[in-house]
Design an enzyme around this catalytic site. Sequence first.
Site, short mmCIF file in Angstrom:
data_model
loop_
_atom_site.label_atom_id
_atom_site.label_comp_id
_atom_site.label_asym_id
_atom_site.label_seq_id
_atom_site.Cartn_x
_atom_site.Cartn_y
_atom_site.Cartn_z
CG ASP A 141 3.63 0.49 5.95
OD1 ASP A 141 4.80 0.87 6.19
OD2 ASP A 141 2.83 1.18 5.28
CE LYS A 144 -0.03 1.19 1.57
NZ LYS A 144 0.82 0.73 2.71
CG ASP A 169 1.31 3.86 7.24
OD1 ASP A 169 2.30 3.89 6.49
OD2 ASP A 169 0.79 4.89 7.71
CG ASN A 170 0.15 4.19 4.03
OD1 ASN A 170 0.83 3.17 4.17
ND2 ASN A 170 0.68 5.41 4.06
CD GLU A 199 4.67 7.89 4.42
OE1 GLU A 199 3.69 7.99 5.21
OE2 GLU A 199 4.77 6.94 3.65
#
Length: 214
Positions: A141, A144, A169-170, A199
Amino acid sequence: TRSTRPQRLLGAVQKNATRGDPGSVIQAIDHYCRNKEWAMNVGDEKGCILDSVVSEVNPATVLELGTYCGYSTVRIARLLPPHAKLITLEFNPAVAAIARQVIAWAGLEDKVQLVEGASGDFIPRIKEQFGVKTFDLVFLDHWKEYYLPDTKLMEECGLLRKGSVLLADNVVCPGAPDYLEYVRSSPRYESRYFKSHLEYTKVEDGLEKSVFLG
Ligand SMILES: O=C(NCCCCCn1ccnc1)c1cc(-c2ccc(F)cc2)cc(O)c1O
Ligand SMILES: [Mg+2]
């Protein structure tokens, strides 16, 4: 001078959550970020997917890359068995200082080791400095563009074993296209996408769960 977003998020925890109650810390952060000020926590919707993966893996050793204010750190640590260990890495010292206080408010400091530094420097030192052989679960997380190089580095440093789970995540927003391509095409991973939302928004995002096959 004006407070920072992490400082205001900590204030919301100290005002609205009960010391020693991780669930109330999670709730206080989600309420603040949904109603007052957005922040890049994994959030409640993706957080439930995170919870289910943590419960399924039931890990003894967890690595989190990207602590931020400690929201996902608290989500993970609250589900760990008694002697399990979570090592979480944060690059920004000011943010790490907030995370320490959020983790302490939840009463989870004994399960969590927060380290400040850069993943590229930290990952090669984990075995020696933290006495960890391999990780059962890694939650990615952080930046990236670092997901892929850091995953290759963890492989090279022998930190993954047959069955180790990577949860990222993401992978849609902001996105990690080179990482997705790698884990989805490599014969060394079994990958699955959990569709969700960024989120506190209606924007699509999701988590990619990848099992290392050794
Ligand atoms: O950049 C993110 N995280 C990394 C933060 C810095 C990590 C520092 N570090 C820690 C260890 N090594 C390096 C992130 C961003 C967004 C987002 C989405 C949409 C938007 F419009 C703006 C932002 C949503 C997230 O859920 C995120 O996680
Ligand atoms: Mg994130």
